[in-house]
Design an enzyme around this catalytic site. Sequence first.
Site, mmCIF file in Angstrom:
data_model
loop_
_atom_site.group_PDB
_atom_site.id
_atom_site.type_symbol
_atom_site.label_atom_id
_atom_site.label_comp_id
_atom_site.label_asym_id
_atom_site.label_seq_id
_atom_site.Cartn_x
_atom_site.Cartn_y
_atom_site.Cartn_z
ATOM 1 N N CYS A 141 0.870 -1.170 0.000
ATOM 2 C CA CYS A 141 0.000 0.000 0.000
ATOM 3 C C CYS A 141 0.914 1.229 0.000
ATOM 4 O O CYS A 141 2.134 1.098 0.047
ATOM 5 C CB CYS A 141 -0.877 -0.035 1.255
ATOM 6 S SG CYS A 141 -2.310 1.028 1.156
ATOM 7 N N CYS A 149 -3.929 -0.483 -3.099
ATOM 8 C CA CYS A 149 -4.340 0.884 -3.417
ATOM 9 C C CYS A 149 -3.780 1.238 -4.786
ATOM 10 O O CYS A 149 -2.769 0.672 -5.218
ATOM 11 C CB CYS A 149 -3.897 1.878 -2.348
ATOM 12 S SG CYS A 149 -2.129 2.158 -2.246
ATOM 13 N N CYS A 195 4.436 0.384 -7.995
ATOM 14 C CA CYS A 195 5.002 -0.859 -7.479
ATOM 15 C C CYS A 195 6.388 -1.085 -8.075
ATOM 16 O O CYS A 195 6.556 -1.031 -9.293
ATOM 17 C CB CYS A 195 4.084 -2.041 -7.834
ATOM 18 S SG CYS A 195 4.635 -3.597 -7.126
#
Length: 137
Positions: free
Chosen positions: A10, A83, A90
Site C-alpha cells: 500500500c 491501493c 510498485c
Amino acid sequence: MCKRRALVLCTGNSARSQMAEGLVNRLLADKWQGHSAGIEPAGYVHPLAVEVMAEIGIDISAQKSKHVDEFRDVPLDVVITVCDNASETCPLWLGKGKVVHIPFPDPAAVEGTRQERLAAFRQTRDDIRERVLSYLK
C-alpha cells in the site's frame, strides 16, 4: 510444508495492508506467511485498524509500518497491491512472484464521527478478508 509468502503493498502501510497482513497470518497461517509494506510508510499502524482487527480476535498492535525496500531480497510468491498509488508505483520484482492489484478504498481518508470512521474500517477489513483471502485460497 513450506509456506508461500505474500506481500501486501500500500502507500502508507498503516491500515489496509496491515489488516491484510494480520488476516493472512491468522486465517491462512497453514499455507501462507503474510507481510505488508508501503511505498511511503506512515511510520505507524492506524489505531482504528488495530481496534477493528481486535474485534475479530486478531491482534495487529505489534505490527510495524515498513518500507517496501525491506522486502527487495525476500523471495515472494505474490505481491498484492491494495491501493491504486501502490499499483502504479510498485517496484519491479525480479523474482518469480506475481503482482496482482486488488484495490480497496482508504478507510483512513474517511471523515466523520468516530462511528462513521469505525464503520469504514470494518467495511474495509471485511472486504479484504473476502477478496484477498479468496484470491490466496
